[in-house]
Scaffold this active site. Structure first.
Site, PDB file in Angstrom:
ATOM      1  N   ASP B  11       0.874  -1.171   0.000  1.00 35.60           N
ATOM      2  CA  ASP B  11       0.000   0.000   0.000  1.00 35.60           C
ATOM      3  C   ASP B  11       0.910   1.219   0.000  1.00 35.60           C
ATOM      4  OD1 ASP B  11      -2.540  -1.401   0.259  1.00 35.60           O
ATOM      5  OD2 ASP B  11      -1.839  -1.925   2.262  1.00 35.60           O
ATOM      6  N   ASP B 130     -13.992  -4.898  -2.564  1.00 33.22           N
ATOM      7  CA  ASP B 130     -13.979  -4.858  -1.102  1.00 33.22           C
ATOM      8  C   ASP B 130     -15.367  -5.299  -0.642  1.00 33.22           C
ATOM      9  OD1 ASP B 130     -11.392  -3.882  -1.130  1.00 33.22           O
ATOM     10  OD2 ASP B 130     -11.998  -1.781  -0.913  1.00 33.22           O
TER      11      ASP B 130
END
Lengths: 207, 253
Positions: B11, B130
């Site tokens: 990330d 997600d």
């Protein structure tokens, strides 16, 4: 003679960056072009390819590259075809009915059986054919939904398995065509590119 | 035969790796190119970079991160985060991504999946989902977007199936409930999606051990993604692959 430069066929689709980076890590300069004369005369050509068979052939036709590529492969001049690049060498593909390929490999590209996970994404074990001198056993990275079941003629054929055997690579002298991505196949791929460059160096004749 | 993949995830914000629970409380975890190269040496099968930058300027900086990682990386690189258009994807691919992952933009405008697949191929087009459980314990998941702030009410397995029909060649499936929890992947979610699609599924969210990864692969995942487990140095990719191999999973060695 050392090969210090390769010419990539500019297809305007993705993956140029990974191929370029792989050769640059080997200290080899990379130029890209879609000029038919340069592609006919270049010492070492790389035909990359992602995307669909019809889009790939359309691109080669519109840039007038079909004859230049087909001729150099028929003449067994140093050429590396990657992924869709291998498939474009063939007669045609189930993916794009009615579209002719370069026709230098007398075979039809077909889809993996429905029983498989498609696309094939990931590392698969390559079994080099008896006549293969460039390929070694090992794991290669594949990203494809279509493949060749076999290849006739003088080609040395290497296989991998995904719903049965399929063609991982074919080789004839300094012509190497891979269904996998050598540029994404870590050290194993790097070593293959080195051997191909060495083969090209030994086979190159001054133009 | 095709092996199962172990994928470290970076990330990235403002050119640095960050880690945190559900993207709050972000902590610095190093330089992306250095980390990516280290994971490659450990035997990583692929690297995923998710750009969690908030601003447009930072996204441009992310392209430089992708270039830097590409220079050292000889395994596949997937990049996602903030991608809205085919032009965005083209920039990422030109910078060195092999695949692009699209998340919120696809929920907002599903046609982008078809556009990406037609422009770059299904093998370039990853749908990142997600998914959050509708209620604790219930075997129902809804798609969440905008870093979890928007609950869409859309069924995650249905969306996965539609995404594949529209052109996605791979599903990056993150359990929003498990992300950062270290309690293991949401195996029921993986199973529910695997029953609906034939493309590969990358399991994400909650991994803290090799056993979690074995379980996800047995539930229908083709690849397992993790971040903190690797960043913290708890396990190397090689450690994880050894355990997977011992459990009878085919991995690249």
């Amino acid at each position: 003679m050392i090969v210090d430069r390769v010419t990539i066929v500019q297809t305007n689709v993705a993956n140029m960056a990974s191929v370029t980076a792989a050769f640059e890590r080997l200290g080899v300069q990379v130029v890209s072009t879609d000029d038919p004369d340069q592609i006919a005369s270049a010492r070492c050509i790389v035909l990359p390819g992602v995307g669909s068979f019809s889009a790939g052939m359309q691109r080669l036709r519109s840039a007038n590259l079909v004859d230049a590529l087909a001729t150099r492969i028929r003449d067994r001049r140093p050429t590396l075809a990657i992924c869709l690049g291998l498939q474009l060498l063939c007669t045609n593909s189930e993916e794009s009915a009615g579209i002719d390929g370069l026709g230098v490999v007398d075979a039809t590209v077909t889809r993996f059986p429905a029983s498989c996970c498609v696309p094939q994404f990931g590392w698969n074990e390559v079994r080099p054919g008896a006549k293969h001198t460039l390929l070694k056993p090992g794991f290669a990275y594949f990203a494809n939904s279509y493949r060749l079941a076999n290849v006739p003629g003088s080609w040395s054929v290497s296989f991998a398995d995904h719903g049965g055997p399929f063609v991982a690579a074919i080789e004839d002298g300094p012509v190497l065509a891979c269904q996998f991505h050598p540029e994404l196949s870590a050290d194993w791929g790097r070593e293959l590119l080195c051997r191909w460059l060495a083969r090209c160096a030994s086979e190159v004749v001054p133009c | 035969m095709l092996t199962k993949r172990v994928i470290p995830c970076l990330d990235v914000r403002d050119g640095r790796i960050v880690k945190g629970v559900q993207f709050s409380d972000l902590r610095d975890a190093g330089d992306p190119a250095t980390r990516a190269a280290a994971y490659q040496r450990q035997g990583a099968d692929e690297i995923v970079i998710l750009d969690v930058s908030a601003t447009l300027e930072a996204r441009q900086a992310a392209l430089e991160t992708v270039r830097a990682v590409r220079r050292v990386l000889s395994i596949p690189l997937t990049v996602g985060g903030g991608l809205r258009t085919c032009a965005d994807a083209e920039q990422l691919l030109a910078a060195g991504a092999d695949k692009v992952a699209v998340n919120t933009a696809a929920v907002d405008r599903p046609a982008i999946l078809t556009e990406l697949a037609e422009a770059f191929g299904v093998q370039c087009t990853v749908l990142a989902i997600d998914a959050a459980r509708v209620a604790d314990g219930a075997a129902q998941w809804e798609v969440v977007t905008h870093a979890g702030q928007t609950r869409t009410g859309r069924s995650a397995p249905d969306w996965a199936s539609e995404g594949v029909d529209r052109g996605a060649g791979e599903i990056l499936l993150t359990s929003w409930d498990r992300d950062g929890s270290r309690s293991g992947y949401d195996l029921m979610l993986i199973d529910a999606v695997a029953r609906r699609v034939s493309v590969p599924i990358i399991a994400s969210g909650g991994a803290a051990s090799a056993d979690h990864m074995v379980a996800a692969l047995q539930c229908g995942a083709d690849a397992v993604l993790a971040a903190s487990v690797f960043h913290d140095g708890e396990f190397t990719v090689g450690d994880i692959k050894q355990t997977l191999a011992d459990a009878g999973t085919a991995v690249r060695r």
